[in-house]
Design a protein around this motif. Structure first.
Motif, PDB file in Angstrom:
ATOM      1  N   LEU A  42      13.795  -6.075   6.172  1.00  0.00           N
ATOM      2  CA  LEU A  42      13.146  -4.457   6.252  1.00  0.00           C
ATOM      3  C   LEU A  42      14.061  -3.591   6.066  1.00  0.00           C
ATOM      4  O   LEU A  42      14.566  -3.838   7.411  1.00  0.00           O
ATOM      5  N   SER A  43      14.064  -2.143   5.630  1.00  0.00           N
ATOM      6  CA  SER A  43      14.456  -1.384   6.061  1.00  0.00           C
ATOM      7  C   SER A  43      14.081  -0.289   7.764  1.00  0.00           C
ATOM      8  O   SER A  43      12.610  -0.872   7.433  1.00  0.00           O
ATOM      9  N   GLN A  44      14.446  -0.027   8.396  1.00  0.00           N
ATOM     10  CA  GLN A  44      14.114   0.544   9.639  1.00  0.00           C
ATOM     11  C   GLN A  44      13.044   1.558   9.211  1.00  0.00           C
ATOM     12  O   GLN A  44      11.984   1.829   9.860  1.00  0.00           O
ATOM     13  N   ARG A  45      12.921   2.100   8.159  1.00  0.00           N
ATOM     14  CA  ARG A  45      12.445   3.085   7.203  1.00  0.00           C
ATOM     15  C   ARG A  45      11.331   2.799   7.118  1.00  0.00           C
ATOM     16  O   ARG A  45       9.453   2.765   7.665  1.00  0.00           O
TER      17      ARG A  45
ATOM     18  N   TYR B 159       4.816 -12.558  13.537  1.00  0.00           N
ATOM     19  CA  TYR B 159       5.854 -14.001  14.206  1.00  0.00           C
ATOM     20  C   TYR B 159       7.213 -13.598  14.002  1.00  0.00           C
ATOM     21  O   TYR B 159       7.927 -14.101  14.425  1.00  0.00           O
ATOM     22  N   ARG B 160       7.061 -12.288  13.525  1.00  0.00           N
ATOM     23  CA  ARG B 160       8.803 -11.535  12.743  1.00  0.00           C
ATOM     24  C   ARG B 160       9.750 -12.590  11.954  1.00  0.00           C
ATOM     25  O   ARG B 160      10.602 -13.071  12.557  1.00  0.00           O
ATOM     26  N   THR B 161       8.475 -12.548  10.879  1.00  0.00           N
ATOM     27  CA  THR B 161       9.458 -13.368   9.694  1.00  0.00           C
ATOM     28  C   THR B 161       8.956 -13.425   8.691  1.00  0.00           C
ATOM     29  O   THR B 161       8.870 -13.309   7.739  1.00  0.00           O
ATOM     30  N   LEU B 162       9.167 -12.068   8.875  1.00  0.00           N
ATOM     31  CA  LEU B 162       8.570 -10.892   7.690  1.00  0.00           C
ATOM     32  C   LEU B 162       9.678 -10.397   6.772  1.00  0.00           C
ATOM     33  O   LEU B 162      11.027  -9.849   7.219  1.00  0.00           O
ATOM     34  N   ASN B 163       9.890 -10.324   5.347  1.00  0.00           N
ATOM     35  CA  ASN B 163      11.010 -10.514   4.964  1.00  0.00           C
ATOM     36  C   ASN B 163      11.094  -9.283   4.101  1.00  0.00           C
ATOM     37  O   ASN B 163       9.733  -9.256   3.197  1.00  0.00           O
ATOM     38  N   LYS B 164      11.496  -8.705   3.307  1.00  0.00           N
ATOM     39  CA  LYS B 164      12.290  -7.727   2.275  1.00  0.00           C
ATOM     40  C   LYS B 164      11.299  -8.628   1.059  1.00  0.00           C
ATOM     41  O   LYS B 164      11.866  -9.317   0.486  1.00  0.00           O
ATOM     42  N   PRO B 165      10.455  -7.705   0.173  1.00  0.00           N
ATOM     43  CA  PRO B 165      10.170  -8.348  -0.632  1.00  0.00           C
ATOM     44  C   PRO B 165      11.293  -8.786  -2.393  1.00  0.00           C
ATOM     45  O   PRO B 165      12.448  -7.775  -2.141  1.00  0.00           O
ATOM     46  N   ASP B 166      11.124  -9.691  -2.900  1.00  0.00           N
ATOM     47  CA  ASP B 166      12.765 -10.348  -3.556  1.00  0.00           C
ATOM     48  C   ASP B 166      12.593  -9.795  -4.880  1.00  0.00           C
ATOM     49  O   ASP B 166      13.022  -8.286  -5.697  1.00  0.00           O
ATOM     50  N   LYS B 167      11.457  -9.307  -5.570  1.00  0.00           N
ATOM     51  CA  LYS B 167      11.357  -9.115  -6.755  1.00  0.00           C
ATOM     52  C   LYS B 167       9.556  -7.315  -6.446  1.00  0.00           C
ATOM     53  O   LYS B 167       8.661  -7.867  -6.773  1.00  0.00           O
ATOM     54  N   VAL B 168      10.075  -6.686  -6.933  1.00  0.00           N
ATOM     55  CA  VAL B 168       9.365  -5.630  -6.816  1.00  0.00           C
ATOM     56  C   VAL B 168       9.276  -4.967  -8.213  1.00  0.00           C
ATOM     57  O   VAL B 168      10.234  -4.114  -8.524  1.00  0.00           O
ATOM     58  N   PRO B 169       8.061  -4.876  -8.598  1.00  0.00           N
ATOM     59  CA  PRO B 169       6.707  -5.667  -8.501  1.00  0.00           C
ATOM     60  C   PRO B 169       6.626  -6.949  -8.554  1.00  0.00           C
ATOM     61  O   PRO B 169       7.970  -7.175  -9.968  1.00  0.00           O
ATOM     62  N   PRO B 170       5.890  -8.361  -8.587  1.00  0.00           N
ATOM     63  CA  PRO B 170       4.900  -7.472  -8.184  1.00  0.00           C
ATOM     64  C   PRO B 170       4.575  -8.103  -6.861  1.00  0.00           C
ATOM     65  O   PRO B 170       3.168  -8.180  -5.564  1.00  0.00           O
TER      66      PRO B 170
END
Length: 379
Positions: free
Chosen positions: A36-39, A84-95
């Motif tokens: 994820l971006s810092q924003r 856990y620091r395993t959160l990713n930026k979603p690949d397909k937005v949406p959904p």
């Protein structure tokens, strides 16, 4: 007389290392592209804090009107992939969306003659929370979703949502945590977690009442896994979660199931993330043919929760992904690095894998006919 040795060099195999595509400090890589971006991270934290502040004031007031009890302000513990620091930026937005699970802990008197159950029904908790959060969502132009069985969901924008599960904790235990704490501070340190009573934390369910559930145990389990095996394990989990999100628009194996399988397979014996990922992917599909349980609750089967059809689908998908990955690695040469990366993009990782041929190393293993040894040359 001088005898000329008639030796000839023959390439017998190739070895490719593509870990630099996955992870490099201070360079574009797959890990940076799925982060994820810092924003967005700042927006998640800001939204979480606003929700916390609102619930601390409005939730006790509404619940008091409904029950004639005098509830104290709740406390909060961040849990799940954000913690856990395993959160990713979603690949397909949406959904797909990035989410944060922010547990809301409610101090309550327990009724001991019915097996230590909270005196306030879970249904009342959700009614109070839904009512309290409705005004905030209207003000912030957020979407409030009250159909989830174990949480309230607030959709911040098309990329981010916040899930708020509600937990009951005995008033006596809560008072111990409350001492010398500032209400604006986050209670998610290791010390805070260790002080929560594992056997008396109950999760509010909209249909099933109060159920046993303590996210602290999973958090402690994963922390210990990373301490034992190193940060590469955390990165590998993020890679396979991102691969899942690329191949499944929705659904697929849960993040917890992937975490458990990755920890079972992974042994820290390679500095190259590409080598480690290949070793993980070779074994990953077969685990969907097994019964994989929650590491903190042997009675909860994570594969049963996914279902037979879901497990079969995951097996087929990851089997093909691994086959495509290995095929690409077998045919690459020093002159076909670009084709190799494009193949990985198309069949495994998607476009978030960067095109950087300098991050790929191909080693030629060759034999000199007539000589009793082989040589290796990297490039």
């Amino acid at each position: 007389m001088v005898h000329k040795l008639n030796w000839s060099k023959k390439v017998v195999s190739m070895t490719v290392h593509f870990g630099g595509l996955l992870y490099r400090e201070d360079n574009e890589c797959y890990l940076s592209n799925i982060s994820l971006s810092q924003r967005d991270v700042d927006l998640i934290r800001m939204s979480r804090d606003e929700i916390r502040s609102h619930l601390k004031i409005s939730y006790p007031q509404i619940l008091e009107q409904m029950t004639r009890k005098h509830p104290k302000a709740p406390r909060f513990f961040t849990q799940g992939s954000f913690k856990y620091r395993t959160l990713n930026k979603p690949d397909k937005v949406p959904p797909q969306q990035a989410d944060i699970d922010d547990g809301c802990y409610l101090p309550m008197e327990y009724i001991t003659d019915i097996g230590k159950r909270p005196e306030i029904a879970s249904k009342c908790v959700f009614q109070a929370a839904d009512t309290a959060l409705k005004s905030l969502c209207v003000k912030k132009n957020w979407e409030l979703i009250t159909t989830k069985e174990t949480c309230v969901r607030i959709v911040i924008n098309k990329t981010i949502h916040v899930d708020i599960p509600f937990y009951a904790i005995p008033q006596s235990k809560f008072s111990e945590l409350e001492v010398a704490r500032d209400s604006s501070r986050f209670m998610d340190s290791a010390r805070d977690w260790s002080e929560l009573p594992t056997d008396e934390v109950l999760l509010a369910h909209r249909k099933d009442g109060w159920i046993q559930s303590d996210p602290k145990r999973v958090s402690e389990w994963f922390t210990q896994c990373v301490q034992n095996k190193g940060e590469q394990l955390r990165r590998l989990i993020r890679y396979i979660k991102a691969i899942r999100d690329h191949h499944w628009v929705a659904g697929g194996p849960s993040s917890l199931l992937l975490m458990v399988i990755a920890n079972e397979i992974y042994e820290p014996n390679s500095y190259d993330d590409g080598d480690a990922l290949r070793a993980l992917m070779m074994q990953l599909p077969d685990y969907f043919k097994m019964n994989i349980c929650n590491p903190c609750d042997a009675g909860e089967s994570l594969t049963d929760r996914l279902g037979r059809e879901g497990c079969d689908e995951a097996y087929i998908y990851f089997k093909k992904i691994n086959k495509d990955l290995e095929q690409a690695c077998r045919i690459v040469t020093k002159d076909t690095k670009l084709e190799f990366i494009l193949s990985l993009q198309e069949k495994v990782f998607g476009p978030r894998l960067p095109i950087d041929m300098s991050a790929v190393t191909v080693s030629e293993h060759y034999k000199i006919d007539g000589a009793p040894f082989s040589r290796t040359k990297a490039g």
